[in-house]
Design a protein around this motif. Sequence first.
Motif: not given
Length: 250
Positions: A233-250
Motif C-alpha cells: 500500500t506504499i505511496s510517497l504522497d502520504r507522510p514519511h517523515n520525522i517530526t520534532v515537538f517541544d516537550v513542555v513540563d506540566q
Amino acid sequence: RFVSAMRLCLAALGATLAQWTSVSHDPDFAAVVDVSTPVVKVAYRDGMRAEGQQYDPYTNRILFTDGNCHTGPGLDSVCSVSAELKEQKILDEKKPSGHANGLLVVGEYLLIAQTTGRRITYAPLSKLSDASKEHNLVASFNGSPLNSPNDLITDSRGNIWFSDPEYGCLQFPSDRCPADGDAGNALYQFHPPTGRLERMPVSFTRPNGLAFSPDERLLYVVDSGAVLSTPATISLDRPHNITVFDVVDQ
C-alpha cells in the motif's frame, strides 16, 4: 543533538554479509559509531520480522520481537540472543506474544506493546515465559480499546510514551479492534503512579518510532503513513517523515 543513522539489513532478504551497509546522515554520528566497522550478523531465521530491540543488562542479552507484521502463525514471539557479537541461535522467550512490536526495559521489568493483544503489558525480565506473571499496563483509552501499540519510550520522570497506529487492526482484523474513529493513529503519554493516560493533541497518519533528545526537551515522532497497512500500500504522497515537538513540563 538528534543524530540519525540507517542500517540496511539486506541479509534478511537473502543477501550476503558483504552487502550489508551502514549509512550515516550526520557527521556527528561518527563520534558514536564507526560506520566503517563491518556489520556482524547476530541472528537470522527465515521470514523474521525483527523489531523492538532492547538490551537486558541483568543477563547481558538482546531482546527483540518477531512477527508483528502480517506473518504466518509461527512468527509471534519475544526473542533473545546473547549480546555477544557473533551469530547464534534465537531463543523464544515468550510465545505467543500478542504479535509484540515495541519493547521497553524498565528496571527489572519488560514492557511489551502487543499488536494483536491491543494492549501494553509488563512482566519480570526473569519470567517472560510465565503468562501468570504478565499484567496489563494500558489496554484502552476512554473506554475504547487501543489499535496496536507500536513503539515505547520513557522519560526521566517515569512517564511512558507510546504510539498507536492502525497497522494491527488492518493486518490482523478482529472484533477487538476499536470502532472507526475511536482511538486510531495517536500518540499517548501514560503516568504509571496515577494511571493517567493522555492522548496528545496532534494528528498523525501512522505514528511509529519515538525518541527523545538527550535533555528530553525534544520528542521525535516518525510518521510512516506512506505505508497504510502493508508494503503493497506504499505511496510517497502520504507522510514519511520525522517530526520534532517541544516537550513542555506540566
